[in-house]
Design a protein around this motif. Structure first.
Motif, PDB file in Angstrom:
ATOM      1  N   LEU A  70      -1.318  30.085  61.701  1.00 16.81           N
ATOM      2  CA  LEU A  70      -0.300  30.904  61.043  1.00 16.81           C
ATOM      3  C   LEU A  70      -0.872  32.246  60.590  1.00 16.81           C
ATOM      4  O   LEU A  70      -0.202  33.283  60.684  1.00 16.81           O
ATOM      5  N   VAL A  71      -2.107  32.233  60.101  1.00  9.12           N
ATOM      6  CA  VAL A  71      -2.743  33.494  59.686  1.00  9.12           C
ATOM      7  C   VAL A  71      -2.907  34.420  60.887  1.00  9.12           C
ATOM      8  O   VAL A  71      -2.656  35.633  60.801  1.00  9.12           O
ATOM      9  N   ASP A  72      -3.315  33.871  62.027  1.00  6.85           N
ATOM     10  CA  ASP A  72      -3.418  34.683  63.245  1.00  6.85           C
ATOM     11  C   ASP A  72      -2.071  35.312  63.602  1.00  6.85           C
ATOM     12  O   ASP A  72      -1.999  36.503  63.951  1.00  6.85           O
ATOM     13  N   LEU A  73      -1.010  34.534  63.523  1.00  8.00           N
ATOM     14  CA  LEU A  73       0.322  35.056  63.834  1.00  8.00           C
ATOM     15  C   LEU A  73       0.748  36.122  62.836  1.00  8.00           C
ATOM     16  O   LEU A  73       1.380  37.124  63.202  1.00  8.00           O
ATOM     17  N   ALA A  74       0.391  35.918  61.567  1.00 10.76           N
ATOM     18  CA  ALA A  74       0.727  36.918  60.545  1.00 10.76           C
ATOM     19  C   ALA A  74      -0.013  38.225  60.804  1.00 10.76           C
ATOM     20  O   ALA A  74       0.557  39.314  60.662  1.00 10.76           O
ATOM     21  N   PHE A  75      -1.286  38.142  61.204  1.00  7.40           N
ATOM     22  CA  PHE A  75      -2.029  39.363  61.503  1.00  7.40           C
ATOM     23  C   PHE A  75      -1.424  40.095  62.703  1.00  7.40           C
ATOM     24  O   PHE A  75      -1.412  41.329  62.737  1.00  7.40           O
ATOM     25  N   ALA A  76      -0.911  39.358  63.676  1.00 10.63           N
ATOM     26  CA  ALA A  76      -0.251  40.013  64.814  1.00 10.63           C
ATOM     27  C   ALA A  76       0.972  40.792  64.348  1.00 10.63           C
ATOM     28  O   ALA A  76       1.216  41.923  64.805  1.00 10.63           O
ATOM     29  N   GLU A  77       1.727  40.218  63.418  1.00  9.39           N
ATOM     30  CA  GLU A  77       2.897  40.919  62.875  1.00  9.39           C
ATOM     31  C   GLU A  77       2.471  42.111  62.021  1.00  9.39           C
ATOM     32  O   GLU A  77       3.141  43.157  62.012  1.00  9.39           O
ATOM     33  N   ILE A  78       1.361  41.989  61.320  1.00  9.58           N
ATOM     34  CA  ILE A  78       0.842  43.100  60.519  1.00  9.58           C
ATOM     35  C   ILE A  78       0.458  44.268  61.428  1.00  9.58           C
ATOM     36  O   ILE A  78       0.751  45.428  61.134  1.00  9.58           O
ATOM     37  N   ARG A  79      -0.183  43.966  62.538  1.00 11.35           N
ATOM     38  CA  ARG A  79      -0.571  45.039  63.465  1.00 11.35           C
ATOM     39  C   ARG A  79       0.654  45.788  63.969  1.00 11.35           C
ATOM     40  O   ARG A  79       0.653  47.017  64.074  1.00 11.35           O
ATOM     41  N   ALA A  80       1.706  45.050  64.286  1.00  5.80           N
ATOM     42  CA  ALA A  80       2.923  45.700  64.784  1.00  5.80           C
ATOM     43  C   ALA A  80       3.596  46.518  63.692  1.00  5.80           C
ATOM     44  O   ALA A  80       4.077  47.640  63.937  1.00  5.80           O
ATOM     45  N   ALA A  81       3.619  45.989  62.476  1.00  5.63           N
ATOM     46  CA  ALA A  81       4.309  46.677  61.379  1.00  5.63           C
ATOM     47  C   ALA A  81       3.574  47.942  60.962  1.00  5.63           C
ATOM     48  O   ALA A  81       4.195  48.959  60.639  1.00  5.63           O
ATOM     49  N   ARG A  82       2.251  47.899  60.941  1.00  6.11           N
ATOM     50  CA  ARG A  82       1.506  49.058  60.449  1.00  6.11           C
ATOM     51  C   ARG A  82       1.658  50.262  61.380  1.00  6.11           C
ATOM     52  O   ARG A  82       1.517  51.411  60.947  1.00  6.11           O
ATOM     53  N   ASP A  83       1.963  50.024  62.647  1.00  4.23           N
ATOM     54  CA  ASP A  83       2.170  51.132  63.570  1.00  4.23           C
ATOM     55  C   ASP A  83       3.389  51.971  63.189  1.00  4.23           C
ATOM     56  O   ASP A  83       3.491  53.138  63.574  1.00  4.23           O
ATOM     57  N   LYS A  84       4.320  51.378  62.425  1.00  2.92           N
ATOM     58  CA  LYS A  84       5.539  52.073  62.029  1.00  2.92           C
ATOM     59  C   LYS A  84       5.489  52.542  60.579  1.00  2.92           C
ATOM     60  O   LYS A  84       6.435  53.173  60.106  1.00  2.92           O
ATOM     61  N   ALA A  85       4.408  52.235  59.877  1.00  2.00           N
ATOM     62  CA  ALA A  85       4.299  52.567  58.451  1.00  2.00           C
ATOM     63  C   ALA A  85       3.438  53.818  58.289  1.00  2.00           C
ATOM     64  O   ALA A  85       2.212  53.768  58.453  1.00  2.00           O
TER      65      ALA A  85
END
Length: 366
Positions: free
Chosen positions: A269-284
């Motif tokens: 789950l932590v790995d999946l959360a980091f994948a979502e973090i990578r995608a989100a930070r590109d737009k922040a």
């Protein structure tokens, strides 16, 4: 009379209330900025939540001093020395309460300036930080300034909050929340001992911290973990990810599951959360970009240190915040248990070629 009912979100099971009875507990004076915020405004509240008000006065007056604070029956008030900071009172025949904080415009302005300095500092580091503790920043107040509603002196409120930048507040919240390598290293040590029960406690903390960071990557400025499930539900995340996290975090492992098996599920789950973090930070916009983050990591984590397995694994964990294609945490855990380096594509040996062991201070190599 002031009216604020229209700013309260629809809360299932919430008791009715008398606006005048609520406002009577605030002790306003002319010129005050009265801000309404809190969970009843942002929609995460419950029938036992408080009305969260903030009085921002031009300067300190009798309401700010212990001996002259206008106390009423059954009220609790909170002080720091002689300085009154907040008061709380229940509403009769209701689960609702009235919580009021007292600030001056100068104190809020100083806090915003302190946060600007903190943000600049955290943009220059790659690791989780607790530096906010000594920064004179109250994250609760900062968060509320990003969505609070001025009920009085709207012009003064707009002028005071002109420098509020929600994205920057979300980034400092992220940098102080997202799961850290020391936590993972502790987990690996417990795992190597065969103490899977203790490793499970560490894995849950790592997971909760990382999912908190994920909400901040999406712009959430509230650091309170008790609302984590509600904040996650608002994000554009895969439904299965949110469901798995909530099930594991709320109810724990299913009946019959072993602790070790559940540790590995947390790591997935932590790995999946980091994948979502990578995608989100590109737009922040306020977040450090991926390439800049990796440069910070390179400079911060022993740029001049000889390559070894421990340093390699540390990079492998930390870099997943911004780098795709790294080995899953299951593999990293296996490598650390075996005292070897997990295979990854980061050019660490090239960076460290010809370097000597560090003799620097403050986590920087000489």
């Amino acid at each position: 009379m002031l009216f604020f009912r229209t700013h309260i979100a629809a809360i299932t099971g919430m008791d009715d209330f008398d606006e005048e009875a609520v406002l009577d507990k605030i002790h306003l004076v002319e010129g005050d900025i009265l801000m309404l915020s809190g969970s009843l405004v942002d929609g995460s509240g419950t029938p036992s939540s408080d009305f969260d008000f903030c009085v921002i006065a031009r300067s300190k007056d009798d309401r700010f001093r212990r001996d002259t604070f206008p106390r009423t029956e059954h009220m609790r008030y909170y002080t720091s020395g002689d300085r009154v900071k907040a008061s709380f009172d229940y509403l009769p025949h209701s689960l609702l309460g009235v919580d009021v904080e007292y600030w001056t415009a100068e104190e809020v302005a100083d806090m915003l300036a302190a946060h600007s300095r903190l943000y600049a500092h955290l943009r220059g580091r790659a690791r989780k930080s607790s530096g906010f503790a000594a920064s004179a920043v109250d994250f609760r107040v900062l968060s509320r300034l990003t969505y609070g509603v001025p009920l009085t002196n709207a012009v003064g409120f707009e002028e005071l909050t002109r420098s509020v930048r929600p994205g920057e507040i979300a980034y400092t919240a992220f940098r102080t929340a997202v799961g850290s390598y020391p936590d993972f290293r502790d987990l690996a040590g417990m795992w190597a001992q065969g103490d899977h029960e203790s490793a499970l406690v560490a894995a849950r903390k790592l997971g909760v911290d990382t999912f908190r960071g994920l909400t901040h990557a999406h712009g959430n400025t509230n650091r309170n973990p008790k609302y984590l499930a509600r904040f996650l539900a608002r994000l554009p995340l895969p439904e299965e990810l949110t469901r798995r996290f909530n099930r594991l975090n709320t109810y724990g492992p299913p009946a019959g599951a072993e602790a070790g098996e559940t540790v590995l599920e947390w790591l997935d789950l932590v790995d999946l959360a980091f994948a979502e973090i990578r995608a989100a930070r590109d737009k922040a916009e306020a977040f450090v970009g991926r390439r800049d983050f990796l440069d910070l990591l390179k400079n911060e984590l022993h740029q001049s240190m000889r390559w070894n397995a421990e340093i390699s694994n540390e990079y492998c964990f930390r870099a997943r915040e911004a780098e795709d294609g790294l080995p899953p945490l299951r593999e990293l855990l296996t490598a650390m248990t075996a005292r070897t380096a997990a295979a990854h594509h980061l050019p660490l040996q090239e960076w460290a070629k010809g370097r000597t062991a560090p003799v620097g201070e403050n986590n920087k190599s000489a």
